[in-house]
Structure formats: structure tokens, C-alpha cells
Design an enzyme around this catalytic site. Structure first.
Site, PDB file in Angstrom:
ATOM      1  N   ARG A  72      -6.520   3.551  13.615  1.00 45.81           N
ATOM      2  CA  ARG A  72      -6.150   2.158  13.879  1.00 45.81           C
ATOM      3  C   ARG A  72      -7.245   1.414  14.640  1.00 45.81           C
ATOM      4  O   ARG A  72      -7.135   0.216  14.864  1.00 45.81           O
ATOM      5  CB  ARG A  72      -4.864   2.093  14.702  1.00 45.81           C
ATOM      6  CG  ARG A  72      -3.631   2.472  13.905  1.00 45.81           C
ATOM      7  CD  ARG A  72      -2.373   2.069  14.667  1.00 45.81           C
ATOM      8  NE  ARG A  72      -1.178   2.576  14.011  1.00 45.81           N
ATOM      9  CZ  ARG A  72      -0.552   1.942  13.035  1.00 45.81           C
ATOM     10  NH1 ARG A  72      -1.018   0.791  12.608  1.00 45.81           N
ATOM     11  NH2 ARG A  72       0.526   2.459  12.478  1.00 45.81           N
ATOM     12  N   LYS A  91       0.830  -1.211   0.000  1.00 47.36           N
ATOM     13  CA  LYS A  91       0.000   0.000   0.000  1.00 47.36           C
ATOM     14  C   LYS A  91       0.863   1.260   0.000  1.00 47.36           C
ATOM     15  O   LYS A  91       0.446   2.288  -0.512  1.00 47.36           O
ATOM     16  CB  LYS A  91      -0.978   0.002   1.166  1.00 47.36           C
ATOM     17  CG  LYS A  91      -0.327   0.243   2.491  1.00 47.36           C
ATOM     18  CD  LYS A  91      -1.321   0.417   3.616  1.00 47.36           C
ATOM     19  CE  LYS A  91      -0.531   0.363   4.906  1.00 47.36           C
ATOM     20  NZ  LYS A  91      -1.103   1.007   6.036  1.00 47.36           N
ATOM     21  N   ARG A 151      12.342 -11.874   2.264  1.00 45.39           N
ATOM     22  CA  ARG A 151      13.144 -10.705   1.927  1.00 45.39           C
ATOM     23  C   ARG A 151      14.611 -10.905   2.298  1.00 45.39           C
ATOM     24  O   ARG A 151      14.937 -11.348   3.403  1.00 45.39           O
ATOM     25  CB  ARG A 151      12.583  -9.507   2.706  1.00 45.39           C
ATOM     26  CG  ARG A 151      12.778  -8.184   2.039  1.00 45.39           C
ATOM     27  CD  ARG A 151      11.681  -7.207   2.369  1.00 45.39           C
ATOM     28  NE  ARG A 151      11.482  -7.015   3.811  1.00 45.39           N
ATOM     29  CZ  ARG A 151      10.598  -6.151   4.299  1.00 45.39           C
ATOM     30  NH1 ARG A 151       9.862  -5.426   3.479  1.00 45.39           N
ATOM     31  NH2 ARG A 151      10.448  -6.028   5.602  1.00 45.39           N
ATOM     32  N   ARG A 170       3.133  -9.909  13.705  1.00 44.68           N
ATOM     33  CA  ARG A 170       2.821  -8.582  13.140  1.00 44.68           C
ATOM     34  C   ARG A 170       1.542  -8.649  12.321  1.00 44.68           C
ATOM     35  O   ARG A 170       0.699  -7.758  12.371  1.00 44.68           O
ATOM     36  CB  ARG A 170       3.965  -8.105  12.235  1.00 44.68           C
ATOM     37  CG  ARG A 170       5.029  -7.300  12.950  1.00 44.68           C
ATOM     38  CD  ARG A 170       6.234  -7.128  12.072  1.00 44.68           C
ATOM     39  NE  ARG A 170       6.038  -6.144  11.012  1.00 44.68           N
ATOM     40  CZ  ARG A 170       6.770  -6.111   9.890  1.00 44.68           C
ATOM     41  NH1 ARG A 170       7.719  -7.000   9.693  1.00 44.68           N
ATOM     42  NH2 ARG A 170       6.553  -5.195   8.985  1.00 44.68           N
ATOM     43  N   ARG A 189      16.995  -9.966   7.669  1.00 41.19           N
ATOM     44  CA  ARG A 189      16.774  -9.166   8.879  1.00 41.19           C
ATOM     45  C   ARG A 189      16.052  -9.997   9.942  1.00 41.19           C
ATOM     46  O   ARG A 189      15.154 -10.767   9.634  1.00 41.19           O
ATOM     47  CB  ARG A 189      15.942  -7.923   8.548  1.00 41.19           C
ATOM     48  CG  ARG A 189      16.770  -6.813   7.972  1.00 41.19           C
ATOM     49  CD  ARG A 189      15.935  -5.602   7.610  1.00 41.19           C
ATOM     50  NE  ARG A 189      14.616  -5.609   8.247  1.00 41.19           N
ATOM     51  CZ  ARG A 189      13.667  -4.721   7.974  1.00 41.19           C
ATOM     52  NH1 ARG A 189      13.889  -3.797   7.061  1.00 41.19           N
ATOM     53  NH2 ARG A 189      12.507  -4.775   8.582  1.00 41.19           N
TER      54      ARG A 189
END
Ligand SMILES: [Zn+2]
Length: 316
Positions: free
Chosen positions: A88, A13, A127, A173, A162
Site C-alpha cells: 500500500r 479488479k 449501488r 475513500r 448502504r
């Protein structure tokens, strides 16, 4: 256009937001940026925010909303804005709606960039980043793997994974996101403002779908709403015989707000009412007193209707 962007981490997004900013020349408003800027500038709100942060507390919604309101007052936000990362939760969404209603700038669209959680998992956990700071190339072992595993195609340095991209961290998350966002999706759906775009495929394909939503659904809606209120005012002010009648043509305008998907309708009922309104005064032409006073009242009634339609707009 006034947009709230919803989407999970890894949904892309942020990329879509950047493209929207370029295409429509509207700012993205991020509460994190606003907080940092306000604290740095030492404004009243910034001081309040800093006091809260120094005390290890969350900055209150009032302070955040105050910052958003200030930001929206700047010239570059005249044509609209993209809100990302706020609201939120439902109380924040309600407070935002109330504030925007007071400003006469209600949200027009809540855009959800939707990606399956399994794809999100792969995007985030797959990633790999080139460890050479000078290079910094980014790969994904599922979607854009390097030619040699663990080695950067461009510079040959090792690729780093990472620690916050590991599966457990990513999963939690995503769960937090899911918990936060699901109620908001329901909230904006109930308002008729939610649109969903699939966040898979090429960036350009996704953006095409985003702009289709804006061009095909939002713009005609906005145009139809102003056309409907203009038509209602014309039909009411021009021919309506009695002050009681003009309230009728206003109704289609109010309905248009409630049904964003059908922008063409509101103009028609208003136009159809015209001949009907012409017929109605016919039975009473004998009472000349009524005829004389009627147009006056009708004219007075017309602006009221406009206000009512505007109010309805704000509410929605
Ligand atoms: Zn490299």
C-alpha cells in the site's frame, strides 16, 4: 506469473482477479485473509499479529511480509500469485521486492485497473441492494437500474442504499486510494513493470485486455530472458577466445531485463556476436598455449555470466 494488482474500490479488479485465478490456476494472496488465518492457527506470526491488533496497533510490515513469504512457500503458489491489497506504500513495495528477490521470485507485473473517478463515483454511489436477504439482487441506478425506482425487479422488495455508499464517504475513500496508489504507480512504472488496463466495458472485454497484456508482453519477456541467457552462455562458452570477451554477450541479456517491451532483441545480439567471436581468435592462432588454455577459462567464465544474468533478473 507474479502479479501485484492495483485498482480503486469499484474498479472491478476483484472480478478480474477471480478470472485470473481460474485461467492461470494461481492463488490470490490477500493480507487480510492471511492475518485472519494466522491468528486463527496461532502460529508465531499470528501471535505477533494478534498482540498488535489487541493493543490497537497496526500489524508491522515485517509480520505481514513473513506471512506472505510463508504463503508463497505453499505448493499452489509455485506457478505464481496475485497480490491484492499489498503493498500500500513505497516502503512496503521495497520490502516486498527485497523479499521476493531473496526468494528468486521477483514480481513480473503490476497491473493497474484504471477507471475514471467520475465513473467510480457512479458505480459506488449508485449501488442499490434488494433488502430481502433471500434475494439480495444488486442494481445500479446509473448503469443497471430497476424497472420501477426503488423496487426489486425479481421480488418486489424495496432497494436499500448502504450508508457507506453515500457520496461523501465514497469520495473520501477514493481520495485515500488515490493518495496511496499514485506513488506505487510511479514506483512500478520506473521498474518497467506497470501495465494499465481500462476498467470500463464488459467484464469479458476487460479480461481480454488483461490476458493480452500477460500473453503478449509478459510471457515472451520471460521466454526471451531465458533464451537470451542460454544464447549468451552458448556464444560465450563455445567460441569465446579470451576470458575477457565472454562478458560481452551477457550484456544484451541484462538489457532485455530493462526493456520488457522488446522481447525479440536480446537473442539477436547474442547470435551476431557468434561470428565476431569466431573472427577474433583468428589473429592469435600462433600462440598454441593461449589457444589451449583459452577454452578452459571461457568455460569457467560461462556459468559466471549466467549467474550475473540471473542476478540482474532478480534485481529488476
Ligand atoms: Zn429482490
Amino acid at each position: 506469473m507474479r502479479i501485484v494488482l492495483l485498482g480503486a474500490p469499484g474498479s472491478g479488479k476483484g472480478t478480474q482477479s477471480k478470472l485470473l485465478i481460474e485461467k492461470y490456476n494461481i492463488p490470490q494472496i490477500s493480507t487480510g485473509d492471511l492475518l485472519r488465518a494466522a491468528v486463527a492457527a496461532g502460529s508465531d506470526l499470528g501471535k505477533k499479529a494478534k498482540a498488535a491488533m489487541d493493543a490497537g496497533q497496526l500489524v508491522s510490515d515485517d509480520v505481514v511480509l513473513g506471512m506472505i513469504q510463508e504463503r508463497l512457500g505453499k505448493p499452489d503458489a509455485k506457478a505464481g500469485f496475485i497480490l491484492d491489497g499489498f503493498p500500500r506504500n513505497i516502503p512496503q513495495a521495497q520490502a516486498l521486492d527485497a523479499m521476493l528477490a531473496r526468494m528468486g521470485q521477483p514480481l513480473q507485473l503490476a497491473l493497474l485497473v484504471d477507471v475514471d473517478s467520475e465513473v467510480l463515483m457512479k458505480r459506488l454511489t449508485g449501488r442499490r441492494t434488494c433488502s430481502s436477504a433471500a434475494c439480495g439482487a444488486i442494481y445500479n441506478i446509473y448503469f443497471s437500474a430497476p424497472k420501477a425506482p426503488g423496487k426489486c425487479d425479481k421480488c418486489g422488495s424495496t432497494l436499500a442504499h448502504r450508508s457507506d455508499d453515500n457520496e461523501n464517504t465514497v469520495r473520501s475513500r477514493l481520495q485515500v486510494y488515490e493518495k496511496q496508489t499514485a506513488p506505487l504507480v510511479t514506483y512500478y512504472k520506473a521498474q518497467g513493470k506497470l501495465r494499465t488496463v481500462r476498467g470500463t466495458g464488459s467484464v469479458n472485454e476487460i479480461f481480454k485486455n488483461v490476458t493480452d497484456i500477460i500473453e503478449v508482453q509478459m510471457r515472451p519477456l520471460a521466454a526471451a530472458m531465458s533464451a537470451a541467457s542460454a544464447a549468451a552462455a552458448k556464444a560465450g562458452g563455445g567460441v569465446a577466445p579470451k576470458p575477457a570477451k565472454p562478458s560481452k554477450p551477457a550484456k544484451p541479456a541484462a538489457k532485455a531485463v530493462a526493456k520488457p517491451a522488446k522481447p525479440a532483441k536480446p537473442a539477436k545480439p547474442a547470435a551476431k556476436k557468434k561470428p565476431a567471436a569466431k573472427k577474433k581468435p583468428a589473429p592469435k592462432p600462433k600462440k598454441k598455449v593461449v589457444k589451449k588454455s583459452a577454452p578452459k577459462k571461457a568455460k569457467k567464465a560461462a556459468p559466471k555470466k549466467k549467474k550475473a544474468a540471473a542476478k540482474a533478473k532478480k534485481k529488476k
